[in-house]
Motif scaffolding. Structure first.
Motif, PDB file in Angstrom:
ATOM      1  N   VAL A 389      -9.990   1.913  -3.036  1.00 56.03           N
ATOM      2  CA  VAL A 389      -9.290   2.778  -4.000  1.00 56.03           C
ATOM      3  C   VAL A 389      -7.910   3.180  -3.497  1.00 56.03           C
ATOM      4  O   VAL A 389      -6.992   3.393  -4.296  1.00 56.03           O
ATOM      5  CB  VAL A 389     -10.140   4.026  -4.324  1.00 56.03           C
ATOM      6  CG1 VAL A 389     -11.441   3.636  -4.984  1.00 56.03           C
ATOM      7  CG2 VAL A 389     -10.416   4.847  -3.059  1.00 56.03           C
ATOM      8  N   ALA A 390      -7.714   3.280  -2.194  1.00 62.88           N
ATOM      9  CA  ALA A 390      -6.429   3.720  -1.654  1.00 62.88           C
ATOM     10  C   ALA A 390      -5.362   2.642  -1.764  1.00 62.88           C
ATOM     11  O   ALA A 390      -4.182   2.922  -1.532  1.00 62.88           O
ATOM     12  CB  ALA A 390      -6.580   4.144  -0.199  1.00 62.88           C
ATOM     13  N   LEU A 391      -5.758   1.410  -2.118  1.00 68.00           N
ATOM     14  CA  LEU A 391      -4.806   0.309  -2.253  1.00 68.00           C
ATOM     15  C   LEU A 391      -4.779  -0.241  -3.675  1.00 68.00           C
ATOM     16  O   LEU A 391      -4.269  -1.337  -3.897  1.00 68.00           O
ATOM     17  CB  LEU A 391      -5.149  -0.804  -1.259  1.00 68.00           C
ATOM     18  CG  LEU A 391      -4.978  -0.434   0.213  1.00 68.00           C
ATOM     19  CD1 LEU A 391      -5.589  -1.495   1.109  1.00 68.00           C
ATOM     20  CD2 LEU A 391      -3.505  -0.237   0.546  1.00 68.00           C
ATOM     21  N   TYR A 434      -3.772   5.849  -4.879  1.00 66.95           N
ATOM     22  CA  TYR A 434      -2.721   5.171  -4.127  1.00 66.95           C
ATOM     23  C   TYR A 434      -1.587   6.143  -3.813  1.00 66.95           C
ATOM     24  O   TYR A 434      -1.006   6.751  -4.713  1.00 66.95           O
ATOM     25  CB  TYR A 434      -2.179   3.988  -4.921  1.00 66.95           C
ATOM     26  CG  TYR A 434      -1.230   3.122  -4.131  1.00 66.95           C
ATOM     27  CD1 TYR A 434      -1.680   1.959  -3.509  1.00 66.95           C
ATOM     28  CD2 TYR A 434       0.114   3.441  -4.008  1.00 66.95           C
ATOM     29  CE1 TYR A 434      -0.822   1.157  -2.776  1.00 66.95           C
ATOM     30  CE2 TYR A 434       0.982   2.650  -3.279  1.00 66.95           C
ATOM     31  CZ  TYR A 434       0.510   1.509  -2.667  1.00 66.95           C
ATOM     32  OH  TYR A 434       1.359   0.722  -1.939  1.00 66.95           O
ATOM     33  N   THR A 435      -1.252   6.237  -2.523  1.00 74.00           N
ATOM     34  CA  THR A 435      -0.157   7.098  -2.076  1.00 74.00           C
ATOM     35  C   THR A 435       0.958   6.253  -1.497  1.00 74.00           C
ATOM     36  O   THR A 435       0.729   5.423  -0.608  1.00 74.00           O
ATOM     37  CB  THR A 435      -0.633   8.096  -1.013  1.00 74.00           C
ATOM     38  OG1 THR A 435      -1.639   8.945  -1.572  1.00 74.00           O
ATOM     39  CG2 THR A 435       0.530   8.966  -0.530  1.00 74.00           C
ATOM     40  N   ASN A 436       2.167   6.456  -1.982  1.00 69.00           N
ATOM     41  CA  ASN A 436       3.352   5.851  -1.382  1.00 69.00           C
ATOM     42  C   ASN A 436       3.649   6.615  -0.096  1.00 69.00           C
ATOM     43  O   ASN A 436       3.928   7.809  -0.130  1.00 69.00           O
ATOM     44  CB  ASN A 436       4.517   5.950  -2.365  1.00 69.00           C
ATOM     45  CG  ASN A 436       5.728   5.180  -1.906  1.00 69.00           C
ATOM     46  OD1 ASN A 436       6.038   5.147  -0.730  1.00 69.00           O
ATOM     47  ND2 ASN A 436       6.422   4.585  -2.857  1.00 69.00           N
ATOM     48  N   LEU A 437       3.584   5.941   1.052  1.00 70.36           N
ATOM     49  CA  LEU A 437       3.657   6.624   2.339  1.00 70.36           C
ATOM     50  C   LEU A 437       5.062   7.080   2.706  1.00 70.36           C
ATOM     51  O   LEU A 437       5.233   7.770   3.718  1.00 70.36           O
ATOM     52  CB  LEU A 437       3.095   5.717   3.437  1.00 70.36           C
ATOM     53  CG  LEU A 437       1.614   5.357   3.295  1.00 70.36           C
ATOM     54  CD1 LEU A 437       1.152   4.521   4.485  1.00 70.36           C
ATOM     55  CD2 LEU A 437       0.757   6.602   3.142  1.00 70.36           C
ATOM     56  N   CYS A 438       6.057   6.691   1.932  1.00 73.37           N
ATOM     57  CA  CYS A 438       7.406   7.191   2.165  1.00 73.37           C
ATOM     58  C   CYS A 438       7.705   8.299   1.160  1.00 73.37           C
ATOM     59  O   CYS A 438       7.007   8.446   0.156  1.00 73.37           O
ATOM     60  CB  CYS A 438       8.418   6.060   2.037  1.00 73.37           C
ATOM     61  SG  CYS A 438      10.073   6.531   2.579  1.00 73.37           S
ATOM     62  N   ARG A 439       8.733   9.070   1.420  1.00 72.46           N
ATOM     63  CA  ARG A 439       9.124  10.136   0.493  1.00 72.46           C
ATOM     64  C   ARG A 439      10.641  10.154   0.367  1.00 72.46           C
ATOM     65  O   ARG A 439      11.360   9.637   1.235  1.00 72.46           O
ATOM     66  CB  ARG A 439       8.617  11.492   0.982  1.00 72.46           C
ATOM     67  CG  ARG A 439       9.185  11.913   2.322  1.00 72.46           C
ATOM     68  CD  ARG A 439       8.774  13.325   2.666  1.00 72.46           C
ATOM     69  NE  ARG A 439       9.235  13.720   3.985  1.00 72.46           N
ATOM     70  CZ  ARG A 439      10.467  14.141   4.273  1.00 72.46           C
ATOM     71  NH1 ARG A 439      11.391  14.185   3.317  1.00 72.46           N
ATOM     72  NH2 ARG A 439      10.793  14.507   5.504  1.00 72.46           N
ATOM     73  N   GLU A 443      15.631   8.065   5.635  1.00 72.60           N
ATOM     74  CA  GLU A 443      16.505   6.902   5.716  1.00 72.60           C
ATOM     75  C   GLU A 443      15.788   5.679   6.280  1.00 72.60           C
ATOM     76  O   GLU A 443      16.264   4.556   6.154  1.00 72.60           O
ATOM     77  CB  GLU A 443      17.720   7.223   6.594  1.00 72.60           C
ATOM     78  CG  GLU A 443      18.625   8.283   6.010  1.00 72.60           C
ATOM     79  CD  GLU A 443      19.282   7.847   4.710  1.00 72.60           C
ATOM     80  OE1 GLU A 443      19.525   6.644   4.541  1.00 72.60           O
ATOM     81  OE2 GLU A 443      19.570   8.727   3.868  1.00 72.60           O
ATOM     82  N   THR A 444      14.640   5.885   6.915  1.00 71.73           N
ATOM     83  CA  THR A 444      13.943   4.779   7.569  1.00 71.73           C
ATOM     84  C   THR A 444      12.967   4.063   6.643  1.00 71.73           C
ATOM     85  O   THR A 444      12.397   3.037   7.019  1.00 71.73           O
ATOM     86  CB  THR A 444      13.164   5.303   8.790  1.00 71.73           C
ATOM     87  OG1 THR A 444      12.255   6.333   8.363  1.00 71.73           O
ATOM     88  CG2 THR A 444      14.124   5.867   9.829  1.00 71.73           C
ATOM     89  N   CYS A 445      12.733   4.589   5.499  1.00 71.61           N
ATOM     90  CA  CYS A 445      11.812   3.969   4.553  1.00 71.61           C
ATOM     91  C   CYS A 445      12.186   4.405   3.151  1.00 71.61           C
ATOM     92  O   CYS A 445      13.119   5.176   2.955  1.00 71.61           O
ATOM     93  CB  CYS A 445      10.359   4.331   4.859  1.00 71.61           C
ATOM     94  SG  CYS A 445       9.992   6.091   4.671  1.00 71.61           S
ATOM     95  N   THR A 446      11.454   3.902   2.184  1.00 68.79           N
ATOM     96  CA  THR A 446      11.781   4.141   0.782  1.00 68.79           C
ATOM     97  C   THR A 446      10.531   4.509   0.007  1.00 68.79           C
ATOM     98  O   THR A 446       9.453   4.004   0.296  1.00 68.79           O
ATOM     99  CB  THR A 446      12.384   2.876   0.166  1.00 68.79           C
ATOM    100  OG1 THR A 446      13.629   2.624   0.797  1.00 68.79           O
ATOM    101  CG2 THR A 446      12.587   3.019  -1.330  1.00 68.79           C
ATOM    102  N   GLY A 447      10.690   5.362  -0.986  1.00 70.73           N
ATOM    103  CA  GLY A 447       9.582   5.640  -1.889  1.00 70.73           C
ATOM    104  C   GLY A 447       9.690   6.984  -2.547  1.00 70.73           C
ATOM    105  O   GLY A 447      10.355   7.905  -2.056  1.00 70.73           O
ATOM    106  N   ASN A 448       9.013   7.125  -3.677  1.00 72.48           N
ATOM    107  CA  ASN A 448       8.908   8.407  -4.355  1.00 72.48           C
ATOM    108  C   ASN A 448       7.913   9.328  -3.677  1.00 72.48           C
ATOM    109  O   ASN A 448       7.880  10.522  -3.956  1.00 72.48           O
ATOM    110  CB  ASN A 448       8.489   8.212  -5.814  1.00 72.48           C
ATOM    111  CG  ASN A 448       9.658   7.856  -6.710  1.00 72.48           C
ATOM    112  OD1 ASN A 448      10.744   8.423  -6.585  1.00 72.48           O
ATOM    113  ND2 ASN A 448       9.459   6.909  -7.610  1.00 72.48           N
TER     114      ASN A 448
END
Length: 471
Positions: A389-391, A434-439, A443-448
């Protein structure tokens, strides 16, 4: 926010297209109407030119020149119910908590096959079919909009093939696969959450001063809405498929078929639209500049998983025949996906995919009603590649499925016939967390940084019609 969050999400969607010939994912068995009638259990039957898809060695059984053109209508019905989707700040995303019209009413998938016997040993053929596809369009204000608003994937494969008949027992087949893939995707951009975070850290004051200095109204920051982004990518990729057919006795056949992986380099670009987050264009421009979202080129490299199929066919008497197919798909190729951003200094982005290998098992039967009509039926169980479920992402809310199929072949004349088929696919309830692990802001990653929680429920009907002609 970093400028790559949309491209990260489309990489997930494009990675998902790797569901291949015998797998679940974006593939729904629309490559052959005659095969659909047996739930794709007839890989060793080799009754018409569509054997090019299932096992090219079957071409050796076809006489003269044969042509088959077909179309399959996919009629899905899907619903989604939210169970607590949140922003990266921890608050609810808001928006519509249920969706029941995000899948199209119907989608048509065409197919075309041709075979020509060259001599007693060699037969050539050509196939054109849709290997997979999807078309989802959620409401732009649904609770999972920061993960996805829409996705459309189309693919087509051109498959020239040749078969060599060693003797009455052994045949081999080989084909080249030229595959075109095109995808487009949209996603909401969490401007309200970013403003909340900026105000909490004090950087919101700096943003307000910039807006005021340019003659804008900083008070509108409190009522800002979502931005939206869209992206497209396309590519040609190449692979091959091989097959072997063994006939120990007349009316009994066993087949082995392999379809290779295909490497794709999907090139396209992202377009970001902040023009409607407020009624003040000064505010909109300043917010977009602060978010670092700019139009840019993107490249996603992926390799589709290979498949291996084992199948059998046996005629019990002059009326009844049974068949079975077991297909393994190496979905575990799809782990984390790297996204490159051409023309920028930003590093690659990564999305968690981590698909698992899958099995598909099908049983089918033919019943010769009379000289002109053959009835077909089949059942199948198809595993989904989603690894928990997490993916499970909104772009591919897939689950294990069961299939029930019926079909028929009706001879119109000694040279021509039609195939019809009906299939019902029932999917297990698909729960996602599903959680986008970036926020935003890193600057080191991307995501909402969103978490999309809810349950998708799906069933699908397939209606197929094909025309066959022997020259």
């Amino acid at each position: 926010m970093n400028k790559h969050s949309l491209t990260l999400i489309i990489a997930a969607a494009l990675a998902a297209v790797s569901a291949s010939a015998g797998a679940s994912g974006y593939r729904f068995g629309s490559q052959s109407v005659s095969s659909q009638g047996t739930a794709e259990a007839n890989g060793a039957e080799a009754a018409d030119p569509s054997t090019i898809f299932a096992n090219p060695a079957g071409l050796s059984r076809l006489e003269g020149r044969q042509l088959q053109g077909g179309v399959t209508a996919l009629v899905p019905h899907s619903t989604f119910n939210d169970s607590g989707s949140t922003r990266f700040t921890g608050g609810r995303t808001g928006g519509l908590t249920s969706q029941d019209d995000y899948a199209p009413e119907a989608v048509a998938a065409p197919s075309l096959y041709y075979s020509q016997k060259i001599n007693d040993q060699w037969t050539a053929g050509f196939g054109m079919f849709v290997p997979y596809g999807t078309n989802l369009s959620y409401d732009w204000n649904w609770s999972g909009r920061y993960a996805l608003t829409n996705i459309k994937l189309t693919a087509i494969t051109l498959n020239p093939s040749v078969a060599f008949k060693v003797n009455e027992r052994h045949s081999f087949g080989f084909g080249i696969d030229a595959e075109f893939m095109k995808a487009s995707l949209g996603q909401g951009v969490d401007v309200p959450g970013s403003i909340i975070a900026a105000q909490a850290t004090g950087t919101g004051v700096v943003l307000a001063r910039q807006i005021a200095a340019l003659g804008g109204n900083p008070a509108l920051l409190g009522t800002a809405g979502d931005a939206h982004a869209s992206v497209e990518g396309k590519d040609w990729g190449y692979g091959f498929n091989i097959g072997y057919l063994y006939q120990p006795a007349e009316g009994t056949r066993f087949g082995v078929a392999y379809r290779s992986s295909i490497k794709h380099e999907l090139r396209g670009g992202a377009i970001w639209d902040f023009s409607t987050i407020t009624s003040d264009q000064v505010v909109n421009r300043v917010v977009q500049a602060a978010s670092h979202h700019v139009n840019s080129a993107a490249l996603v490299e992926l390799r589709t998983p290979e498949t291996l199929s084992l199948n059998g066919y046996h005629e019990f008497n002059s009326q009844w025949a049974g068949m079975a197919d077991l297909t393994w798909t190496r979905n575990s190729r799809m782990q984390n996906i790297d996204i490159q951003f051409l023309g920028t200094t930003s590093g690659d982005e990564v999305i968690r995919q981590q698909w698992k290998n899958t099995w598909r098992f099908a049983l089918g039967t033919n019943y010769k009603l009379n000289e002109n009509v053959t009835l077909r039926g089949g059942i199948a169980h198809d595993q989904a590649p989603i690894n928990g479920v997490a993916l499970r992402h909104a772009a591919l809310p897939d689950a294990d499925r069961n299939q029930l199929s019926f079909g028929a072949n009706w001879k119109l004349s000694p040279q021509s016939s039609i195939d019809v088929a009906y299939s019902y696919l029932d999917f297990k309830d698909a729960t996602g967390n599903y959680t986008n692990l970036c926020r935003p802001g890193l600057e080191t990653c991307t995501g909402n940084g969103e978490t999309t929680r809810g349950t998708w429920r799906t069933h699908m009907q397939l209606l197929g019609l094909a025309y066959n002609y022997k020259f």
